[in-house]
Structures are given as C-alpha cells and as structure tokens.
Design a protein around this motif. Sequence first.
Motif, PDB file in Angstrom:
ATOM      1  N   HIS A  57     -56.788  65.399  18.085  1.00 25.99           N
ATOM      2  CA  HIS A  57     -57.266  65.731  19.438  1.00 25.99           C
ATOM      3  C   HIS A  57     -56.145  65.531  20.452  1.00 25.99           C
ATOM      4  CE1 HIS A  57     -58.070  61.411  19.161  1.00 25.99           C
ATOM      5  NE2 HIS A  57     -58.020  61.379  20.477  1.00 25.99           N
ATOM      6  N   GLU A  58     -55.113  64.776  20.086  1.00 23.06           N
ATOM      7  CA  GLU A  58     -53.894  64.520  20.871  1.00 23.06           C
ATOM      8  C   GLU A  58     -54.095  63.609  22.082  1.00 23.06           C
ATOM      9  OE1 GLU A  58     -51.452  65.300  19.123  1.00 23.06           O
ATOM     10  OE2 GLU A  58     -51.806  67.212  18.113  1.00 23.06           O
ATOM     11  N   SER A  59     -55.130  63.838  22.883  1.00 27.44           N
ATOM     12  CA  SER A  59     -55.500  62.889  23.943  1.00 27.44           C
ATOM     13  C   SER A  59     -56.869  63.282  24.459  1.00 27.44           C
ATOM     14  CB  SER A  59     -54.513  62.922  25.121  1.00 27.44           C
ATOM     15  OG  SER A  59     -55.003  62.082  26.165  1.00 27.44           O
ATOM     16  N   ILE A  60     -57.777  62.303  24.554  1.00 27.47           N
ATOM     17  CA  ILE A  60     -59.133  62.620  25.015  1.00 27.47           C
ATOM     18  C   ILE A  60     -59.202  62.592  26.555  1.00 27.47           C
ATOM     19  CG2 ILE A  60     -60.119  60.286  24.996  1.00 27.47           C
ATOM     20  CD1 ILE A  60     -61.767  63.549  23.710  1.00 27.47           C
ATOM     21  N   THR A  61     -58.086  62.245  27.187  1.00 30.05           N
ATOM     22  CA  THR A  61     -58.041  62.226  28.654  1.00 30.05           C
ATOM     23  C   THR A  61     -57.533  63.587  29.122  1.00 30.05           C
ATOM     24  OG1 THR A  61     -57.522  59.869  28.550  1.00 30.05           O
ATOM     25  CG2 THR A  61     -57.069  61.005  30.641  1.00 30.05           C
ATOM     26  N   ALA A  62     -58.405  64.358  29.775  1.00 28.30           N
ATOM     27  CA  ALA A  62     -58.065  65.756  30.080  1.00 28.30           C
ATOM     28  C   ALA A  62     -56.751  65.878  30.851  1.00 28.30           C
ATOM     29  CB  ALA A  62     -59.210  66.418  30.843  1.00 28.30           C
ATOM     30  N   SER A  63     -56.531  64.981  31.830  1.00 25.70           N
ATOM     31  CA  SER A  63     -55.310  65.097  32.644  1.00 25.70           C
ATOM     32  C   SER A  63     -54.066  64.796  31.799  1.00 25.70           C
ATOM     33  CB  SER A  63     -55.381  64.140  33.835  1.00 25.70           C
ATOM     34  OG  SER A  63     -55.598  62.819  33.365  1.00 25.70           O
ATOM     35  N   HIS A  64     -54.198  63.895  30.838  1.00 23.51           N
ATOM     36  CA  HIS A  64     -53.069  63.596  29.963  1.00 23.51           C
ATOM     37  C   HIS A  64     -52.845  64.735  28.967  1.00 23.51           C
ATOM     38  CE1 HIS A  64     -51.178  61.190  26.477  1.00 23.51           C
ATOM     39  NE2 HIS A  64     -50.240  61.411  27.368  1.00 23.51           N
ATOM     40  N   PHE A  65     -53.931  65.241  28.386  1.00 23.47           N
ATOM     41  CA  PHE A  65     -53.820  66.389  27.472  1.00 23.47           C
ATOM     42  C   PHE A  65     -53.077  67.529  28.177  1.00 23.47           C
ATOM     43  CE2 PHE A  65     -55.047  70.235  25.317  1.00 23.47           C
ATOM     44  CZ  PHE A  65     -55.221  69.884  23.985  1.00 23.47           C
ATOM     45  N   ASP A 118     -54.957  52.877  29.279  1.00 28.37           N
ATOM     46  CA  ASP A 118     -56.303  53.435  29.515  1.00 28.37           C
ATOM     47  C   ASP A 118     -56.545  54.641  28.612  1.00 28.37           C
ATOM     48  OD1 ASP A 118     -55.962  51.733  31.814  1.00 28.37           O
ATOM     49  OD2 ASP A 118     -57.603  52.840  32.781  1.00 28.37           O
ATOM     50  N   ASP A 119     -55.535  55.515  28.523  1.00 28.57           N
ATOM     51  CA  ASP A 119     -55.681  56.709  27.674  1.00 28.57           C
ATOM     52  C   ASP A 119     -55.938  56.303  26.224  1.00 28.57           C
ATOM     53  OD1 ASP A 119     -55.100  58.308  29.895  1.00 28.57           O
ATOM     54  OD2 ASP A 119     -52.952  58.410  29.426  1.00 28.57           O
ATOM     55  N   ILE A 120     -55.130  55.354  25.735  1.00 32.19           N
ATOM     56  CA  ILE A 120     -55.276  54.928  24.336  1.00 32.19           C
ATOM     57  C   ILE A 120     -56.665  54.329  24.110  1.00 32.19           C
ATOM     58  CG2 ILE A 120     -54.442  53.303  22.571  1.00 32.19           C
ATOM     59  CD1 ILE A 120     -51.637  53.608  23.753  1.00 32.19           C
ATOM     60  N   THR A 121     -57.120  53.517  25.062  1.00 30.71           N
ATOM     61  CA  THR A 121     -58.438  52.890  24.918  1.00 30.71           C
ATOM     62  C   THR A 121     -59.527  53.961  24.839  1.00 30.71           C
ATOM     63  OG1 THR A 121     -57.585  51.038  26.207  1.00 30.71           O
ATOM     64  CG2 THR A 121     -59.974  51.150  25.912  1.00 30.71           C
ATOM     65  N   ARG A 122     -59.403  54.986  25.689  1.00 30.66           N
ATOM     66  CA  ARG A 122     -60.376  56.093  25.608  1.00 30.66           C
ATOM     67  C   ARG A 122     -60.295  56.812  24.264  1.00 30.66           C
ATOM     68  NH1 ARG A 122     -59.699  56.443  31.432  1.00 30.66           N
ATOM     69  NH2 ARG A 122     -57.651  57.408  31.169  1.00 30.66           N
ATOM     70  N   ASP A 123     -59.060  56.980  23.743  1.00 29.03           N
ATOM     71  CA  ASP A 123     -58.920  57.618  22.424  1.00 29.03           C
ATOM     72  C   ASP A 123     -59.655  56.810  21.354  1.00 29.03           C
ATOM     73  OD1 ASP A 123     -57.367  59.913  23.074  1.00 29.03           O
ATOM     74  OD2 ASP A 123     -55.566  58.675  23.198  1.00 29.03           O
ATOM     75  N   LEU A 124     -59.513  55.481  21.408  1.00 32.11           N
ATOM     76  CA  LEU A 124     -60.168  54.630  20.404  1.00 32.11           C
ATOM     77  C   LEU A 124     -61.689  54.748  20.491  1.00 32.11           C
ATOM     78  CD1 LEU A 124     -57.972  51.385  20.682  1.00 32.11           C
ATOM     79  CD2 LEU A 124     -57.762  53.242  19.021  1.00 32.11           C
ATOM     80  N   LEU A 125     -62.203  54.797  21.713  1.00 29.55           N
ATOM     81  CA  LEU A 125     -63.660  54.900  21.884  1.00 29.55           C
ATOM     82  C   LEU A 125     -64.154  56.291  21.483  1.00 29.55           C
ATOM     83  CD1 LEU A 125     -64.027  52.829  25.179  1.00 29.55           C
ATOM     84  CD2 LEU A 125     -64.818  52.167  22.887  1.00 29.55           C
ATOM     85  N   PHE A 126     -63.333  57.308  21.745  1.00 30.15           N
ATOM     86  CA  PHE A 126     -63.693  58.664  21.305  1.00 30.15           C
ATOM     87  C   PHE A 126     -63.790  58.723  19.772  1.00 30.15           C
ATOM     88  CE2 PHE A 126     -61.969  62.621  19.487  1.00 30.15           C
ATOM     89  CZ  PHE A 126     -63.041  63.457  19.748  1.00 30.15           C
ATOM     90  N   ILE A 127     -62.811  58.136  19.097  1.00 31.02           N
ATOM     91  CA  ILE A 127     -62.808  58.147  17.629  1.00 31.02           C
ATOM     92  C   ILE A 127     -64.082  57.484  17.107  1.00 31.02           C
ATOM     93  CG2 ILE A 127     -61.675  57.141  15.589  1.00 31.02           C
ATOM     94  CD1 ILE A 127     -58.981  57.598  17.153  1.00 31.02           C
ATOM     95  N   LYS A 128     -64.422  56.358  17.712  1.00 30.14           N
ATOM     96  CA  LYS A 128     -65.631  55.636  17.298  1.00 30.14           C
ATOM     97  C   LYS A 128     -66.871  56.536  17.432  1.00 30.14           C
ATOM     98  CE  LYS A 128     -68.118  51.942  16.401  1.00 30.14           C
ATOM     99  NZ  LYS A 128     -68.031  51.276  15.106  1.00 30.14           N
ATOM    100  N   GLU A 129     -66.928  57.261  18.534  1.00 25.18           N
ATOM    101  CA  GLU A 129     -68.110  58.076  18.808  1.00 25.18           C
ATOM    102  C   GLU A 129     -68.135  59.348  17.949  1.00 25.18           C
ATOM    103  OE1 GLU A 129     -68.304  59.401  22.966  1.00 25.18           O
ATOM    104  OE2 GLU A 129     -69.118  61.256  22.110  1.00 25.18           O
ATOM    105  N   PHE A 130     -66.991  59.956  17.777  1.00 24.10           N
ATOM    106  CA  PHE A 130     -66.931  61.231  17.028  1.00 24.10           C
ATOM    107  C   PHE A 130     -67.136  61.009  15.522  1.00 24.10           C
ATOM    108  CE2 PHE A 130     -64.326  64.742  15.098  1.00 24.10           C
ATOM    109  CZ  PHE A 130     -65.173  65.790  15.449  1.00 24.10           C
ATOM    110  N   THR A 131     -66.887  59.790  15.057  1.00 27.39           N
ATOM    111  CA  THR A 131     -66.942  59.451  13.619  1.00 27.39           C
ATOM    112  C   THR A 131     -66.306  60.504  12.700  1.00 27.39           C
ATOM    113  OG1 THR A 131     -69.215  60.269  13.377  1.00 27.39           O
ATOM    114  CG2 THR A 131     -68.939  57.904  13.723  1.00 27.39           C
TER     115      THR A 131
END
Length: 346
Positions: free
Chosen positions: A160-168, A209-222
């Motif tokens: 996904h490369e980055s779940i933060t739209a502005s960073h992506f 912050d971006d990395i933390t969101r990535d980790l939470l996204f991974i958890k949710e997307f399984t």
Amino acid sequence: MMSLAEKLYREKTLPFEELKILVETEDDGVILYLRSRAEEIRDESYGRNVFLRALIEFTNWCKCDCLYCGIRCSNRHAERYRLSPDVILSAVEEGYKLGFRTVVLQGGEDPYFTDERLIPIIEEIRSSFDVRITLSLGERSRESYERLYNAGAGRYLLRHESITASHFARLHPPRQTLDGRIKALKDLKEIGYQVGCGFMVGSPFQTSDDITRDLLFIKEFTPHMVGIGPFIAQQDTPFASYPNGSASLTLKLLSIIRIMNPFLLLPATTALATVRGKGEIEGLGYGANVIMPNITPKEERRKYRIYDDKAYGGLEAAENVERLKWEVGRLGYSIPVDYGDSRVVN
Ligand code: SAH
C-alpha cells in the motif's frame, strides 16, 4: 514504556498515541522485549520454520512513475528487459529443483503483459510444476485480477506504500492515488487471493504518525503477508539524495507487526539485507519467517535496479540456497519444502 510493550503483547493492538511511542522508542530493553515476544509468537504460529519464495523479476518495463523507484518510466538510464515465457519457465524449473514450492512473478506495470500473455504462462507453470504462484504486477482491473486468479495464481503482493493520503501523494505522481491502491487491495482480497501489503521504512517525508497509521491499517485489513523494507535511494530518481531508511527501525517494526498479527507471513526483505549485511537472517530474530531468494537470470537481475546497490549475489540469491540453509540451520530454524500457505483466516 515497558508497560506499553507488555500491553501490546497482551492486547495485540494499542491506541494510536501509545503505539506511536513504541514506534519512536530507541530503548534497548523495550526493543529486546519486543523481539523476544515476536519470536515466541512466530514460533507458536508457524514453528521455527523459514518459508522460501523464489522471486522472478520478469520485466522492468513500467508505466508508473513512482518517485522512489529506479524502474519508473521516466528513468531513461534504466536498461529495460522482458523475460520470454521460456526463460520464465526454466527459472521456475531451476527453483523447483532447488526445493522452492512458491514462485513470485514480479515486475513493473508493463502493458505488454496483457492477460492474454500472462494466462498461458501461469497455466504452463501450474501444469508443469507443483508450486503456488504469487503475482506482484501492481494495479490492474478487477476483471484482470479475476482472470489471473482463475488461471491459477493464488497470491498477490501489492504494497500500500503509505496509508496517509498526503504522504502517498508525495511518493507518487497525481494519477496514482491511494484510493486506487486500496481498491485494488480490496478487490484482490474479495476475489480470494492471499494478499500482501506493506510499505517502505524511512521513505522521504514519512513521519512516525504515518508509520503508526500504517501499522493500524495492517491490523484492520488483515492481509496474509506484509512486506516492509528500508527505503534506499536510487541515483536516477527524484529521491536520489534522500537518506536511506534505518535497518534498526525496520527490525523493530517487524517485531511490532508480528506481535499485532500472529499469523502473518512476514518476509525479511532484500532491501533490509542491502542496508545491513545478512539482514534477512537478522530479521528472523525479530519475528520474520519468510525469505525470498532471487532466481531471476543474473544478467537481468542486475537491471532490476529499483534501488542502488541492490543485493544480488549473497544469501538472497537462489543459487546460494545451500548456504542460506546452513545459516538459518545454525540458528535452529529449518526450511521445509512447503507451499508456505498463510494461516491467517478472515
Ligand atoms: N510493480 C510492482 C512491484 C514493484 S517493486 C508493484 O507495484 O507492486 C516492489 C516494491 O519495492 C515496491 O512496492 C516498493 O515498496 C519497493 N521499492 C521500490 N523502490 C524502492 C526503493 N528505492 N527503496 C526501497 N524499496 C523500494
């Protein structure tokens, strides 16, 4: 701090602010705790096994223009190649003989490889060898993903490369969007693929912050698999002068991801081995359980330069699989001749 790490271990997730503290910590005691819990969880989920996937980089033509990537379409210095179906087949055969039961066909987003050209290759591999086929070809239409799945490809890697739209958006040109990426990942999962997502560690402009969101996204997307590796600058890209991502942060994040997702297949990547000698072995000590040796013919392997100094003759090279077995064996791991299916259920 230690109590946060213990809470992560107990609850398999943390609220954003608490997780971010672990993403940022450099406390040796906490890191040691995270890695031993990660190893313990990995051993419980999969045993002390390391699953191998044979990687075939079969085209470096790409219509995308990702700012970090050496095979981006605007890089005029890239020496382009495509492997013929025969060469792909003989690479698979070589891999099979070396004991690999999964092959990963990875490439740029190459319009030459239409479904009509890919399907016979997939079918031929399926009918000739007892292997699982993983694809990593970037974004395609849902219909295309369905056709390739029906032809016999059961797994797909698309970071996904980055779940933060502005960073992506700072890593990609405007026509590539986070929405498009997420839609592709959801399509793949709904179709029934075992799906891998992931991101680069230390890519330009990335924050904790971006990395933390990535980790939470991974958890949710399984997902079934997660690929992370340090960003490595490539001289012919707009990010040529940005610093490489950190190996030690990558290792710590492997542990956090393992603790949050016990059944994930988690590779120790070539990028990690590139910034840190034997990084793929070290990654195992932080909860990783997959290594992806490269079986691309050597001449083309050199040209798949997504980043500079990419390791291609060391332990990540398929011809060195015996040495790899010895290295992991002395740490108490074994390498089964196995499909290495994911045990994630969703
Ligand atoms: N076209 C395929 C394969 C791309 S290469 C796809 O889109 O999935 C696989 C991964 O390599 C990418 O997802 C990216 O995260 C990583 N990569 C690309 N350039 C990199 C760089 N400069 N440093 C580290 N990793 C990089």
